[in-house]
Enzyme design. Structure first.
Site, PDB file in Angstrom:
ATOM      1  CD  GLN A   1      -3.242   0.843   1.406  1.00 18.14           C
ATOM      2  OE1 GLN A   1      -3.084  -0.517   2.457  1.00 18.14           O
ATOM      3  NE2 GLN A   1      -4.544   1.942   2.718  1.00 18.14           N
TER       4      GLN A   1
ATOM      5  CB  SER B   1       3.359  -5.392   4.169  1.00 19.98           C
ATOM      6  OG  SER B   1       2.136  -5.282   4.413  1.00 19.98           O
ATOM      7  CG  LEU B   2      -1.484  -5.288  -0.811  1.00 18.49           C
ATOM      8  CD1 LEU B   2      -2.973  -5.847  -0.346  1.00 18.49           C
ATOM      9  CD2 LEU B   2      -1.870  -3.807  -1.098  1.00 18.49           C
TER      10      LEU B   2
ATOM     11  NE  ARG C   1      -2.993  -7.734   4.818  1.00 18.57           N
ATOM     12  CZ  ARG C   1      -2.194  -6.572   4.326  1.00 18.57           C
ATOM     13  NH1 ARG C   1      -2.778  -5.747   3.578  1.00 18.57           N
ATOM     14  NH2 ARG C   1      -0.541  -5.920   5.035  1.00 18.57           N
TER      15      ARG C   1
ATOM     16  CG  HIS D   1       2.819  -3.232   8.737  1.00 23.94           C
ATOM     17  ND1 HIS D   1       2.789  -4.815   8.710  1.00 23.94           N
ATOM     18  CD2 HIS D   1       2.249  -3.071   7.726  1.00 23.94           C
ATOM     19  CE1 HIS D   1       2.280  -4.932   7.453  1.00 23.94           C
ATOM     20  NE2 HIS D   1       1.728  -4.580   6.843  1.00 23.94           N
TER      21      HIS D   1
ATOM     22  CD  GLN E   1       1.197  -9.476   5.409  1.00 23.55           C
ATOM     23  OE1 GLN E   1      -0.009  -8.787   4.970  1.00 23.55           O
ATOM     24  NE2 GLN E   1       2.410  -9.749   4.628  1.00 23.55           N
TER      25      GLN E   1
END
Length: 322
Positions: A12, A94-95, A119, A203, A252
């Site tokens: 993102q 991440s994403l 999510r 996070h 995560q």
């Protein structure tokens, strides 16, 4: 010609207006098919969102996440369709771990998109409840930033969210604590502290509130063993099997992104270079600054994709149907 690549998928923040517009113009059949399937999986008008929507419509977390993943999957499918591209090793920031797992055969594309849609909704809910902020700190060692975060803990939650590279660390948490860590980091010698335009404190431990609910979503999805190496951004090490992949996606949410470790792990594989698949060039920048691989490519726009297809050795003739 290059074909043995460590393939990276962005997270993102990489979204931008019109990020899939060039894909739909240059490769309408392939990209159009992927985006249509993404719309069906998520219930979102992703073709319009990724091609003609203004920046502000892409900004909400629950929109940005599926839009980025859909665009990344469309780029991947163009490379597969036009060049028979198969990554050597994959990872996602991440994403970006979701399209990476699709590329490795761990997740079906539609399942990944449905998970990402949920999510994003859950993360947006956290943002509405607790607010929060994220700031990138440049030019100060991560260990020193960890010390400052610990000193500022009485002000609220503030933790390291991203270990991106030795010169860039991102902090996340409640705004007063994040702002104070940024101030103290600058006083301690950091070059810059840049507030990120995000809608949730990703996070950090504030995200633990949604772990159980998202874990239940993950249990409804089938995860297969990886068909090629996947380096997890949660651990910086290889994903062992489908069950491990499922657990890492849960972890995560509240755990930091260890991208510096991912790049170090990738360097241990015999690859020809790095390729960022999806919108933006953030990961390409990280890879360039590590200096480990002399070949670093991105798919940020039509020109770069066209050049990459030529390097892969299968660029179609001008005007050929795509």
């Amino acid at each position: 010609m290059i074909d043995n690549l460590f393939t990276m998928f962005p997270g993102q923040g990489s979204q931008r207006a019109g990020m899939a517009g060039h894909l739909l113009r240059e490769h309408p059949r392939t990209a159009g098919r992927v985006l249509a399937r993404a719309e069906e999986a998520t219930g979102l008008p992703l073709t319009a969102l990724c091609s003609t929507a203004p920046e502000e419509e892409l900004a909400p977390t629950e929109i940005a996440q599926p839009a980025i993943v859909a665009t990344s999957l469309a780029v991947l499918e163009v490379l597969r369709d036009q060049a028979g591209f198969v990554p050597a090793v994959v990872a996602g920031h991440s994403l970006g771990e979701y399209p990476a797992l699709v590329a490795a055969g761990v997740l079906e594309a539609e399942a990944a998109l449905r998970l990402v849609r949920r999510r994003g909704e859950l993360m947006a809910g956290v943002s509405r409840q607790v607010g929060g902020a994220m700031t990138a700190v440049l030019g100060l060692a991560a260990a020193r930033i960890e010390e400052i975060c610990a000193d500022c803990a009485p002000l609220g939650v503030v933790e390291i969210a991203n270990y991106n590279e030795p010169g860039q660390t991102v902090i996340s948490g409640q705004r007063p604590a994040v702002e104070e860590v940024a101030r103290r980091a600058l006083a301690a010698g950091a070059e810059r502290a840049v507030a990120l335009k995000v809608s949730a404190p990703f996070h950090c431990s504030l995200m633990r509130a949604i772990e159980d609910e998202f874990a239940a979503e993950l249990e409804h999805v089938s995860f297969s063993a990886p068909r090629l190496p996947v380096i997890s951004s949660v651990t910086g090490t290889l994903v062992r099997d489908g069950g491990h992949a499922r657990d890492l996606l849960r972890r995560q949410l509240a755990g930091p992104v260890r991208w510096a470790d991912v790049l170090g792990a990738a360097a241990a594989h015999a690859v020809d270079g790095c390729l960022e698949v999806g919108p933006g060039r953030v990961l390409s920048g990280f890879a360039n600054r590590t200096g480990v691989h002399s070949v670093v490519r991105s798919t940020h726009d039509a020109r770069r994709i066209s050049a990459l297809l030529r390097e892969l050795g299968q660029q179609p003739a001008p005007g050929a149907a795509a």
